[in-house]
Design a protein around this motif. Sequence first.
Motif, PDB file in Angstrom:
ATOM      1  N   LEU A 159       1.173  -1.170   0.023  1.00 55.62           N
ATOM      2  CA  LEU A 159      -0.135  -0.041   0.084  1.00 55.62           C
ATOM      3  C   LEU A 159       1.091   1.353   0.336  1.00 55.62           C
ATOM      4  O   LEU A 159       0.120   2.318  -0.282  1.00 55.62           O
ATOM      5  CB  LEU A 159      -1.178  -0.085   1.425  1.00 55.62           C
ATOM      6  CG  LEU A 159      -1.865  -1.054   1.613  1.00 55.62           C
ATOM      7  CD1 LEU A 159      -2.951  -1.524   2.718  1.00 55.62           C
ATOM      8  CD2 LEU A 159      -2.931  -0.703   0.200  1.00 55.62           C
ATOM      9  N   LEU A 160       2.576   1.191  -0.112  1.00 56.74           N
ATOM     10  CA  LEU A 160       3.211   1.884   0.742  1.00 56.74           C
ATOM     11  C   LEU A 160       4.112   2.653   0.330  1.00 56.74           C
ATOM     12  O   LEU A 160       4.438   2.998  -0.847  1.00 56.74           O
ATOM     13  CB  LEU A 160       3.218   3.139   1.471  1.00 56.74           C
ATOM     14  CG  LEU A 160       3.705   4.184   2.185  1.00 56.74           C
ATOM     15  CD1 LEU A 160       3.430   5.035   1.839  1.00 56.74           C
ATOM     16  CD2 LEU A 160       4.722   3.919   3.822  1.00 56.74           C
ATOM     17  N   ALA A 161       5.160   1.617   0.418  1.00 57.44           N
ATOM     18  CA  ALA A 161       6.048   1.129  -0.264  1.00 57.44           C
ATOM     19  C   ALA A 161       6.414   1.197  -1.936  1.00 57.44           C
ATOM     20  O   ALA A 161       6.844   1.306  -2.290  1.00 57.44           O
ATOM     21  CB  ALA A 161       6.661   0.196   0.540  1.00 57.44           C
ATOM     22  N   TRP A 162       5.333   0.460  -2.589  1.00 57.17           N
ATOM     23  CA  TRP A 162       5.891  -0.361  -3.901  1.00 57.17           C
ATOM     24  C   TRP A 162       5.579   1.354  -4.830  1.00 57.17           C
ATOM     25  O   TRP A 162       6.063   0.958  -5.472  1.00 57.17           O
ATOM     26  CB  TRP A 162       4.613  -1.875  -3.931  1.00 57.17           C
ATOM     27  CG  TRP A 162       5.121  -1.430  -5.300  1.00 57.17           C
ATOM     28  CD1 TRP A 162       5.634  -1.823  -6.348  1.00 57.17           C
ATOM     29  CD2 TRP A 162       3.171  -2.096  -6.155  1.00 57.17           C
ATOM     30  NE1 TRP A 162       4.841  -1.942  -7.408  1.00 57.17           N
ATOM     31  CE2 TRP A 162       3.920  -1.994  -7.338  1.00 57.17           C
ATOM     32  CE3 TRP A 162       2.261  -1.827  -6.186  1.00 57.17           C
ATOM     33  CZ2 TRP A 162       2.703  -2.556  -9.104  1.00 57.17           C
ATOM     34  CZ3 TRP A 162       0.757  -1.868  -6.661  1.00 57.17           C
ATOM     35  CH2 TRP A 162       1.819  -2.252  -8.604  1.00 57.17           C
ATOM     36  N   PRO A 163       4.066   2.127  -3.954  1.00 60.46           N
ATOM     37  CA  PRO A 163       3.503   2.801  -4.810  1.00 60.46           C
ATOM     38  C   PRO A 163       5.045   3.791  -5.099  1.00 60.46           C
ATOM     39  O   PRO A 163       4.835   4.852  -6.092  1.00 60.46           O
ATOM     40  CB  PRO A 163       2.549   3.603  -4.796  1.00 60.46           C
ATOM     41  CG  PRO A 163       1.872   2.099  -3.847  1.00 60.46           C
ATOM     42  CD  PRO A 163       2.923   1.748  -3.135  1.00 60.46           C
ATOM     43  N   MET A 164       4.805   4.204  -4.115  1.00 56.54           N
ATOM     44  CA  MET A 164       5.835   5.121  -3.234  1.00 56.54           C
ATOM     45  C   MET A 164       8.171   4.735  -4.159  1.00 56.54           C
ATOM     46  O   MET A 164       8.101   5.752  -4.773  1.00 56.54           O
ATOM     47  CB  MET A 164       6.224   5.581  -2.520  1.00 56.54           C
ATOM     48  CG  MET A 164       5.205   6.209  -1.590  1.00 56.54           C
ATOM     49  SD  MET A 164       5.499   7.158  -0.269  1.00 56.54           S
ATOM     50  CE  MET A 164       6.912   8.011  -0.099  1.00 56.54           C
ATOM     51  N   PHE A 169       8.293   1.319   4.822  1.00 55.51           N
ATOM     52  CA  PHE A 169       8.766   2.606   4.396  1.00 55.51           C
ATOM     53  C   PHE A 169      10.597   2.764   4.472  1.00 55.51           C
ATOM     54  O   PHE A 169      10.613   2.724   2.903  1.00 55.51           O
ATOM     55  CB  PHE A 169       8.433   3.756   5.305  1.00 55.51           C
ATOM     56  CG  PHE A 169       9.011   5.073   4.822  1.00 55.51           C
ATOM     57  CD1 PHE A 169       8.697   5.572   3.542  1.00 55.51           C
ATOM     58  CD2 PHE A 169      10.387   5.687   5.897  1.00 55.51           C
ATOM     59  CE1 PHE A 169       8.963   6.688   3.442  1.00 55.51           C
ATOM     60  CE2 PHE A 169      10.772   7.007   5.076  1.00 55.51           C
ATOM     61  CZ  PHE A 169      10.049   7.691   3.807  1.00 55.51           C
ATOM     62  N   PHE A 170      11.198   2.614   5.524  1.00 60.95           N
ATOM     63  CA  PHE A 170      11.962   1.648   5.733  1.00 60.95           C
ATOM     64  C   PHE A 170      12.881   1.516   4.616  1.00 60.95           C
ATOM     65  O   PHE A 170      14.678   1.523   4.420  1.00 60.95           O
ATOM     66  CB  PHE A 170      12.845   2.198   7.023  1.00 60.95           C
ATOM     67  CG  PHE A 170      12.407   4.048   7.556  1.00 60.95           C
ATOM     68  CD1 PHE A 170      12.318   4.772   7.056  1.00 60.95           C
ATOM     69  CD2 PHE A 170      11.826   3.802   8.812  1.00 60.95           C
ATOM     70  CE1 PHE A 170      12.555   6.146   8.049  1.00 60.95           C
ATOM     71  CE2 PHE A 170      11.688   4.789   9.723  1.00 60.95           C
ATOM     72  CZ  PHE A 170      11.993   6.276   9.200  1.00 60.95           C
ATOM     73  N   VAL A 205       2.267   8.947   4.611  1.00 62.74           N
ATOM     74  CA  VAL A 205       3.644   9.617   5.725  1.00 62.74           C
ATOM     75  C   VAL A 205       3.868   9.876   6.166  1.00 62.74           C
ATOM     76  O   VAL A 205       4.653  10.698   7.366  1.00 62.74           O
ATOM     77  CB  VAL A 205       4.411   9.417   4.129  1.00 62.74           C
ATOM     78  CG1 VAL A 205       6.109  10.169   4.295  1.00 62.74           C
ATOM     79  CG2 VAL A 205       4.624   8.367   3.196  1.00 62.74           C
ATOM     80  N   MET A 206       2.365  11.059   6.190  1.00 60.85           N
ATOM     81  CA  MET A 206       2.048  11.950   7.094  1.00 60.85           C
ATOM     82  C   MET A 206       1.638  11.507   8.682  1.00 60.85           C
ATOM     83  O   MET A 206       2.516  12.357   9.450  1.00 60.85           O
ATOM     84  CB  MET A 206       1.300  13.327   7.010  1.00 60.85           C
ATOM     85  CG  MET A 206       1.719  14.273   5.703  1.00 60.85           C
ATOM     86  SD  MET A 206       0.654  15.382   5.187  1.00 60.85           S
ATOM     87  CE  MET A 206      -0.757  14.653   4.026  1.00 60.85           C
TER      88      MET A 206
END
Length: 452
Positions: free
Chosen positions: A57-62, A228-229, A444-445
């Motif tokens: 949901l976060l790492a792949w799109p970014m 994320f990291f 991220v926020m």
Amino acid sequence: MYDRPLENVPQFTSRLGFYLAAVGSAVGIGNIWGFPTQTADNGGAAFVLIYLCFSFLLAWPMLVAELVIGRYGRSDPVTTLESVSDKSVFRFLGKLTGWTSTITVLLIYSFYAIISGWIICFGLAPIAMSMGMDSLASSLTSFKPLPTMIAAGAFMAMVAAIVSGGVADGIEKWCSRLMPMLVVLILLLIGFTMTQDGALEGLKYFVLPDFSKILSKDLLISALGQSFFSMSLGVGIMVVYGAYLTRDSNIPVMAASVAVTDTLVAVMAGLLIIPGMFVALNHGIDIYTAEGALKSADKLVFDVLPQLFLQFGPLGIVFSLGFFLLLTITALTSAVSILEVPVAVFQRRHIAHRTASSWLISLITFGVSICVMIWFEVLFDFVVNLTTRYAMPLLSLVVCIYAAWIWSRDQKLKELQKGCPDIEHSLFWKIWPWYIRFVCPFMVMVLIFFTF
């Protein structure tokens, strides 16, 4: 922005080369060191499940956003972000963000080298002990500045030598050798650990979910932060690696393969570390704190596991060396990608050529590492928190905003179509552009909010 000639930009020679280099960057010490204990502290398999969700949901799109903007720019992070918009204010902010990312990654390298120095010292200690040099072994495991910095200097020299070789002959070649070696080492160590008494209990602890914790704030934030990291987001690494991709690379597919592999390696590390902890407990080595919680990752790596290896005599020396070699490889592949960011900046902005940049930047960073080691109590935690807890999420948010809001939708589509001509009609394109505009910045926020 004009399209730079292909021959003027270094490139990975194959998709496999990029894949192994990107996975090498993503698979760092944190996967082997921190992920298993985070999993154990946050509901076992429940944490892994939430971590997998956040990786998607976060790492792949970014990761897709950083790679595609990197390939579009075909340069270093400073030049790429500066060139995304024609408006002077955005050019200035892009340039500022690029330089801040470069400084942040150098600070990360300064403490990463210290940790790598500890790892090398602990890996050499059993060898020294087996040769009857007990005082040397004791010095190597004492965290003293001198042996640590000698080992850190040797580590940084290895990294500089690899990066100075270039993208194809340096980074790609060595990651293609080191990553398969890393997987083989993990599998061998897992196989050995699983034959020991107590391993099955540790395996159950790791794979059986505690669903009572699945919606706890600590688990959710830990899983969000880990996803994320782990992808090396926010500090320009994937922007640089994106610049080295061939024009016909399907970025969403390649990013997905990197994210999946990174997660698999982290899970494999859990299958090694957590059962190993319970094998240590079976040998009378305490793995819990006075409060009843599992010991922290640094205690496990530098205290519990070395004590466990000593229980197996000469065979323990072999497996101790193998384990710390495993950690050294993960550190090396990540450090190569870290150093490549400032080297790309120096090279593309004509400050110095690749070889001179590699060694000059390594020398400067080594000096910073010495300062951090001398004033360890004051500087180490400060530098770690400044870079990983604060700078990385903030920088990643800015890069996400540039990719989603400032860079035009048509340019994004045009760049993605080079690797997938029919992507405009895909489900990915129907979701991804608005997803990185709204959902990714929000997540991220949230991470930034709980961090601060």
